[in-house]
Design a protein around this motif. Structure first.
Motif, PDB file in Angstrom:
ATOM      1  N   LEU A  85       0.925  -1.021   0.144  1.00 42.64           N
ATOM      2  CA  LEU A  85       0.072   0.362  -0.016  1.00 42.64           C
ATOM      3  C   LEU A  85       0.916   1.766   0.026  1.00 42.64           C
ATOM      4  O   LEU A  85       0.309   2.167  -0.448  1.00 42.64           O
ATOM      5  N   GLY A  86       1.791   0.856   1.151  1.00 45.98           N
ATOM      6  CA  GLY A  86       2.901   2.550   1.099  1.00 45.98           C
ATOM      7  C   GLY A  86       3.504   2.415  -0.920  1.00 45.98           C
ATOM      8  O   GLY A  86       4.049   3.773  -0.646  1.00 45.98           O
ATOM      9  N   SER A  87       4.397   1.715  -0.733  1.00 48.10           N
ATOM     10  CA  SER A  87       4.690   1.553  -2.140  1.00 48.10           C
ATOM     11  C   SER A  87       3.598   2.182  -3.407  1.00 48.10           C
ATOM     12  O   SER A  87       3.723   2.975  -4.098  1.00 48.10           O
ATOM     13  N   LEU A  88       1.909   1.276  -3.499  1.00 47.31           N
ATOM     14  CA  LEU A  88       1.661   2.429  -4.163  1.00 47.31           C
ATOM     15  C   LEU A  88       1.154   4.062  -4.481  1.00 47.31           C
ATOM     16  O   LEU A  88       0.847   4.158  -4.850  1.00 47.31           O
ATOM     17  N   ALA A  89       1.490   4.353  -2.898  1.00 49.95           N
ATOM     18  CA  ALA A  89       0.852   5.700  -2.487  1.00 49.95           C
ATOM     19  C   ALA A  89       2.036   6.695  -2.970  1.00 49.95           C
ATOM     20  O   ALA A  89       1.686   7.702  -3.207  1.00 49.95           O
ATOM     21  N   LEU A  90       3.051   5.747  -3.311  1.00 53.69           N
ATOM     22  CA  LEU A  90       4.527   6.201  -3.526  1.00 53.69           C
ATOM     23  C   LEU A  90       4.777   6.815  -5.351  1.00 53.69           C
ATOM     24  O   LEU A  90       5.013   7.560  -5.755  1.00 53.69           O
ATOM     25  N   GLY A  91       3.953   6.120  -5.777  1.00 51.96           N
ATOM     26  CA  GLY A  91       3.874   5.788  -7.315  1.00 51.96           C
ATOM     27  C   GLY A  91       4.957   4.889  -7.476  1.00 51.96           C
ATOM     28  O   GLY A  91       5.852   4.959  -7.949  1.00 51.96           O
TER      29      GLY A  91
ATOM     30  N   GLY B 205       8.769   4.609 -11.248  1.00 49.97           N
ATOM     31  CA  GLY B 205       8.466   5.624  -9.653  1.00 49.97           C
ATOM     32  C   GLY B 205       8.871   5.376  -8.814  1.00 49.97           C
ATOM     33  O   GLY B 205      10.130   4.503  -8.625  1.00 49.97           O
ATOM     34  N   THR B 206       9.173   6.338  -8.033  1.00 55.86           N
ATOM     35  CA  THR B 206       9.520   6.209  -6.851  1.00 55.86           C
ATOM     36  C   THR B 206       9.290   4.659  -5.408  1.00 55.86           C
ATOM     37  O   THR B 206       9.748   3.601  -4.882  1.00 55.86           O
ATOM     38  N   GLY B 207       8.249   4.079  -6.138  1.00 51.34           N
ATOM     39  CA  GLY B 207       7.796   3.499  -5.416  1.00 51.34           C
ATOM     40  C   GLY B 207       7.383   1.779  -5.954  1.00 51.34           C
ATOM     41  O   GLY B 207       7.372   0.660  -5.328  1.00 51.34           O
TER      42      GLY B 207
END
Length: 167
Positions: A45-51, A59-61
């Motif tokens: 979920l955190g990586s999806l929020a980063l993109g 992306g960064t995620g």
């Protein structure tokens, strides 16, 4: 000569089994598997929020996304293997040291953006050396301060890394 070696190996194996901690049960296997899956889902979920981006333009995620997928798969694998392995050890009193280490890391992360890295890093290293590692007071103080000073010189002074710092 081979018989002597085989006998020595057999004796070492018996000694290892004699001092081995108790084997973890099914409940421990399930709890650990669920914890790994939960950690993987939280990271996902955190990586999806980063993109995540795309394969052509990551992306960064992207890397956190890939690592979190591996965590989820490994956690599910642990759940599937519940009760089939005998190499996991039951949690003992030494597990408290691991929890103390985790708690100090959480405290470090919580205060580093507020007061910089110098004091939290020195305290974290001191606590780990003195209380978790059993080192002497002098060694713990000197090593903690010297290591933080070295990190400051390298990362803040020489490399100009944008980390929160006081000075």
């Amino acid at each position: 000569m081979n018989d002597r070696l085989a006998d020595a190996v057999h004796e070492v194996e018996e000694a290892e089994h004699e001092f081995r901690p108790p084997v973890a049960g099914r409940v421990t296997d399930v709890v650990v598997g669920i914890a790994v899956v939960a950690l993987g889902v939280a990271a996902l979920l955190g990586s999806l929020a980063l993109g995540v981006g795309s394969p052509r333009a990551p992306g960064t995620g992207t890397w956190p996304f890939l690592v979190s997928i591996v965590l989820v798969v490994l956690g599910l694998g642990l759940l599937v293997m519940t009760g089939r392995t005998r190499d996991a050890e039951r949690f003992t009193g030494a597990g408290g040291l691991v929890l103390a280490g985790l708690a100090t890391m959480i405290a470090f992360v919580a205060v580093i953006s507020v007061i910089g890295f110098e004091i939290p890093a020195a305290l974290l290293m001191f606590v780990w050396l003195k209380f978790l590692g059993g080192e002497s007071w002098r060694f713990s103080v000197v090593t903690s301060l010297a290591t933080v000073a070295a990190f400051y010189v390298v990362f803040v002074g020489l490399l100009a890394v944008p980390i929160p710092h006081m000075f």
